[in-house]
Design a protein around this motif. Structure first.
Motif, short mmCIF file in Angstrom:
data_model
loop_
_atom_site.label_atom_id
_atom_site.label_comp_id
_atom_site.label_asym_id
_atom_site.label_seq_id
_atom_site.Cartn_x
_atom_site.Cartn_y
_atom_site.Cartn_z
N ALA A 77 30.68 -54.83 -33.91
CA ALA A 77 31.58 -54.40 -32.82
C ALA A 77 30.82 -53.63 -31.73
N PRO A 78 30.00 -52.65 -32.08
CA PRO A 78 29.25 -51.97 -31.02
C PRO A 78 28.36 -52.92 -30.23
N LEU A 79 27.76 -53.89 -30.92
CA LEU A 79 26.91 -54.85 -30.21
C LEU A 79 27.71 -55.62 -29.18
N ILE A 80 28.93 -56.03 -29.59
CA ILE A 80 29.79 -56.76 -28.65
C ILE A 80 30.09 -55.88 -27.45
N PHE A 81 30.35 -54.59 -27.72
CA PHE A 81 30.64 -53.68 -26.61
C PHE A 81 29.45 -53.54 -25.67
N VAL A 82 28.26 -53.47 -26.25
CA VAL A 82 27.07 -53.36 -25.40
C VAL A 82 26.99 -54.56 -24.47
N VAL A 83 27.18 -55.75 -25.03
CA VAL A 83 27.10 -56.96 -24.21
C VAL A 83 28.23 -56.96 -23.17
N TYR A 84 29.43 -56.59 -23.61
CA TYR A 84 30.58 -56.58 -22.70
C TYR A 84 30.32 -55.64 -21.53
N TYR A 85 29.88 -54.42 -21.84
CA TYR A 85 29.64 -53.45 -20.77
C TYR A 85 28.51 -53.89 -19.85
N SER A 86 27.48 -54.53 -20.41
CA SER A 86 26.34 -54.94 -19.58
C SER A 86 26.76 -55.88 -18.47
N PHE A 87 27.77 -56.70 -18.74
CA PHE A 87 28.14 -57.73 -17.77
C PHE A 87 29.44 -57.42 -17.02
N THR A 88 29.86 -56.14 -17.03
CA THR A 88 31.04 -55.79 -16.24
C THR A 88 30.70 -54.62 -15.34
N ASP A 89 31.46 -54.45 -14.26
CA ASP A 89 31.25 -53.29 -13.39
C ASP A 89 32.29 -52.21 -13.68
N LEU A 90 32.32 -51.17 -12.86
CA LEU A 90 33.20 -50.03 -13.13
C LEU A 90 34.67 -50.44 -13.22
N ASP A 91 35.04 -51.53 -12.52
CA ASP A 91 36.45 -51.96 -12.55
C ASP A 91 36.71 -52.97 -13.66
N GLY A 92 35.68 -53.30 -14.42
CA GLY A 92 35.88 -54.22 -15.53
C GLY A 92 35.73 -55.69 -15.16
N ALA A 93 35.30 -55.99 -13.93
CA ALA A 93 35.12 -57.37 -13.52
C ALA A 93 33.71 -57.85 -13.90
N PHE A 94 33.59 -59.17 -14.11
CA PHE A 94 32.29 -59.72 -14.51
C PHE A 94 31.26 -59.55 -13.40
N THR A 95 30.06 -59.15 -13.79
CA THR A 95 29.00 -59.01 -12.81
C THR A 95 27.64 -59.13 -13.49
N THR A 96 26.65 -59.61 -12.74
CA THR A 96 25.28 -59.61 -13.29
C THR A 96 24.44 -58.58 -12.56
N GLU A 97 25.14 -57.74 -11.79
CA GLU A 97 24.43 -56.77 -10.95
C GLU A 97 23.64 -55.77 -11.81
N ASN A 98 24.24 -55.36 -12.94
CA ASN A 98 23.56 -54.39 -13.81
C ASN A 98 22.21 -54.92 -14.26
N ILE A 99 22.24 -56.18 -14.73
CA ILE A 99 21.00 -56.78 -15.22
C ILE A 99 20.03 -56.95 -14.05
N GLY A 100 20.57 -57.38 -12.90
CA GLY A 100 19.72 -57.59 -11.73
C GLY A 100 19.02 -56.31 -11.31
N ARG A 101 19.77 -55.19 -11.37
CA ARG A 101 19.21 -53.91 -10.96
C ARG A 101 18.02 -53.51 -11.83
N LEU A 102 18.01 -54.01 -13.08
CA LEU A 102 16.92 -53.68 -13.99
C LEU A 102 15.59 -54.22 -13.52
N PHE A 103 15.65 -55.31 -12.73
CA PHE A 103 14.40 -55.95 -12.37
C PHE A 103 13.86 -55.45 -11.03
#
Lengths: 278, 410
Positions: free
Chosen positions: A24-50
């Motif tokens: 369950a925590p792993l799923i949450f980590v993945v879920y949070y990684s791909f959503t923004d503050l409003d809960g919409a899907f985004t790849t911005e978080n991952i993009g910012r890492l690079f």
């Protein structure tokens, strides 16, 4: 093999535990990684890492973790060998001595290292007393490596020692009888046989040291940051951003998985080689 | 999704706590107090043990036994995370002004009905002794949710043996290159940014990115001079003389002065003013006992014991007008804690941190992080790593080659 009902029932608590606290925590980590503050899907978080800053943090962490792991290995390997060749009574004492630092919370040991390494700390006071120039040690990467080696050294010694104490001394004698020099006994017999211990030792040191956060903050002074510090600051900082923190954790996890896969690859091929030679 | 996990966790917590309480028996009442570390007189060094005192006070008043469970948190944000998750059942918390503002807005606090509760229990109510200046403040204009506990300001602590007198006075001391490697900075974005913002005369509650960026530039300039970014480690580092300059809360300066007499302190012209006030979270099982506890904290003996122990300024007239207290603190401490001509209400309204919206907070944190992660390790670290990698790679290659050769032989 078909499992009986009882066997399944006995495994149930473990499965519930794993689902609740691992999956369950792993799923949450993945879920949070791909959503923004409003809960919409985004790849911005991952993009910012690079962006260069964050890549540098990963590189910094990798460098320090690698150095600490190698230092641990260099210290631990001869020690483990010496311990494993001692009389059994002494072996027990030695293992106990290695375990004792583990009984103490690592926050406290780290805090103590701070007092030891500071400019007005124990070492520099000693230097001053005997008329030597003070050496600046705290708040450098070296201090962080010292802290990590101290904390994680037992995790390197113990697995290597366990494997080595399982090596039959007769094998070593046989090797010498068949004409191996001391050096060759070490490299041809002891090293290949202890490799599994080395591999698990490396994993057990490398993984916590790449994700360490407390040690680098206290001994590095926070003037350079490692990946663990960064993740921590996104979960308990003044502006909590679980989404970016989760993305950092996700990439770190993938990084660790990759390095473990590489390690396993080498240890597997080693086993095969061994079998073929036999 | 978040809700689901929380529900599961809450259920687990409830089951666990029910199991605990079913063993405890029905006679004793429980009160859960959640406070900053080192922020109450706790019986160490011959001081009064406030929680123990409350237990006997309660027993005398109601005939029921009382057990106070006292836990601490290191920052407003930690406390907020715990309360807002809804998994805790604390009865009394002591957040700072901007956090109270946020918690009221998010409906996390219950009203403190101190007068009604005192009447019900027949206890003397001490709320009226709170100074006029400290009521109706911006975070709780109608005094419904909070009772002020302490207030104070951030100042600069310096070591008189290491810092020259002519350099004192402003925030500029923390940017003075003469003291490179001897300066400590807050390891928390809001306080850290504030040092630069007050120096530049910027608003600490700005929502304009450009303002925060100019503060960030100053922090980046300061970074090479910083010995380390700290919170609680400041005590050790200032007390031992490891560091010479740091900004911190006035009350804590006296705690350090007790150990290191060489320390000095001053307020820069513009600096943060804060109030910490006692509140009752919505989840409290026992809001009446909590209000009784808050009233107890205001009673003269207890309030003085706390103020003397933690050295923070008290808004309670039973404390700051008490002659024994004034004598105990001494004229110098009184001048720093309660400076003459200090217009509390005006300063608070100008310089206090306000609650900011999530997007702004996120921006602040990113800028702070960016500042923290700028700059790599010394080149030697990278060189050593490359050498190690080459060594390891060549060892592996050697082993593989030897093996291949052997495989050919057998």
């Amino acid at each position: 093999m078909k499992r009986s009902f009882m066997q399944r029932a006995a495994a149930a608590p473990h499965i519930v535990w794993s689902v609740l606290f691992i999956i369950a925590p792993l799923i949450f980590v993945v879920y949070y990684s791909f959503t923004d503050l409003d809960g919409a899907f985004t790849t911005e978080n991952i993009g910012r890492l690079f962006t260069s800053n964050y890549v540098l943090i990963f590189v910094n962490s990798l460098c320090l973790a690698l150095i600490s792991t190698v230092v641990c290995l260099v210290i631990a390997y001869p020690l483990a060998y010496i311990f494993s060749r001692m009389k059994e009574k002494w072996q027990r004492v030695m293992v106990l001595l290695i375990m004792i630092p583990l009984w103490m919370n690592f926050l406290i040991t780290t805090y103590s290292w701070m007092t030891i390494l500071e400019d007005t700390g124990i070492i520099n006071s000693l230097f001053k007393a005997i008329g030597l120039d003070p050496v600046h040690m705290i708040n450098t990467p070296g201090a962080v490596v010292v802290g990590m080696v101290f904390c994680y050294l037992p995790y390197m010694i113990l697995p290597i020692y366990t494997v080595m104490s399982g090596i039959d001394p007769k094998l070593l004698e046989a090797a010498s009888d068949l004409g191996c020099s001391g050096w060759h006994v070490m490299t041809r017999v002891v090293m290949p046989m202890s490799l599994s211990g080395v591999i698990s030792g490396i994993t057990m040191v490398f993984v916590p040291s790449i994700s360490t956060f407390y040690i680098s903050q206290k001994l590095g002074g926070g003037t350079f940051q490692l990946i663990g510090d960064t993740i921590e600051s996104y979960f308990v900082g003044t502006a909590i951003n679980y989404h970016f923190g989760a993305a950092l954790s996700l990439v770190l996890m993938i990084l660790i998985l990759l390095s473990m896969a590489v390690m396993n690859h080498y240890s597997d091929s080693e086993d095969e080689g061994g079998r073929r030679i036999k | 999704m978040k809700k689901l996990l929380l529900t599961v966790l809450v259920l687990l917590a409830v089951v666990a706590s029910m199991m605990l309480f079913s063993c405890a028996g029905g006679e004793t009442e429980h009160l859960y107090v959640y406070n900053w570390g080192e922020y109450i007189s706790d019986g160490s060094e011959d001081s009064l043990n406030v929680t123990k005192e409350f237990e006997s006070y309660y027993e005398e008043l109601t005939g029921k036994r009382m057990k106070v469970h006292y836990t601490t948190y290191p920052s407003n944000e930690d406390m907020y995370a715990k309360i807002s998750s809804g998994t805790s059942n604390y009865d009394v918390i002591i957040p700072s002004d901007y956090m109270i503002e946020r918690m009221i807005k998010e409906d996390l606090l219950a009203p403190v009905n101190i007068e009604a509760v005192c009447e019900k229990y027949g206890a003397e109510c001490y709320y009226d002794y709170i100074g006029e200046d400290y009521r109706g403040l911006f975070y709780d204009p109608d005094n419904i949710y909070s009772v002020p506990y302490t207030y104070g300001r951030v100042g600069v602590i310096y070591n008189t043996t290491m810092v020259d007198e002519e350099d004192l006075g402003g925030w500029e001391l923390m940017w003075n290159e003469k003291y490179a490697g001897k300066i400590l900075q807050f390891n928390n974005s809001r306080d850290g940014f504030a040092t630069a913002q007050y120096m530049l005369g910027l608003d600490v509650n700005s929502t304009d990115r450009a303002d925060w960026e100019s503060a960030q530039r100053r922090l980046l300039e300061q970074k090479p001079l910083i010995q380390s970014y700290v919170m609680d480690e400041i005590y050790n580092k200032m007390e031992s003389g490891e560091a010479a300059i740091s900004a911190y809360y006035a009350g804590d300066y006296f705690t350090m002065l007790d150990i290191n007499e060489d320390l000095g302190f001053y307020y820069p012209e513009r600096t943060n003013v804060f109030v910490d006030a006692m509140c009752i979270p919505k989840g409290s099982q026992n809001p009446e006992t909590a209000a009784l506890f808050i009233n107890f904290m205001l009673s003269p003996d207890i309030a003085i014991a706390n103020a003397e122990y933690i050295y923070y300024a008290s808004p309670n007239s039973l404390v700051f007008e008490d002659e024994g207290y004034i004598e105990e603190m001494g004229p110098e401490a009184m001048e720093i804690l309660y400076p003459e001509g200090f217009n509390f209400a005006e300063e608070l309204n100008t310089y206090a941190y306000r609650n900011l919206d999530d997007k702004t907070l996120d921006m602040i944190n990113s800028l702070w992080e960016e500042m923290k992660i700028t700059g790599g390790l010394p080149t030697s670290v990278y060189v050593i790593t490359v050498v190690l990698v080459v060594l390891i790679a060549s060892m592996i290659a050697a082993v593989v080659i030897v093996k291949k050769r052997r495989a050919r032989w057998y």
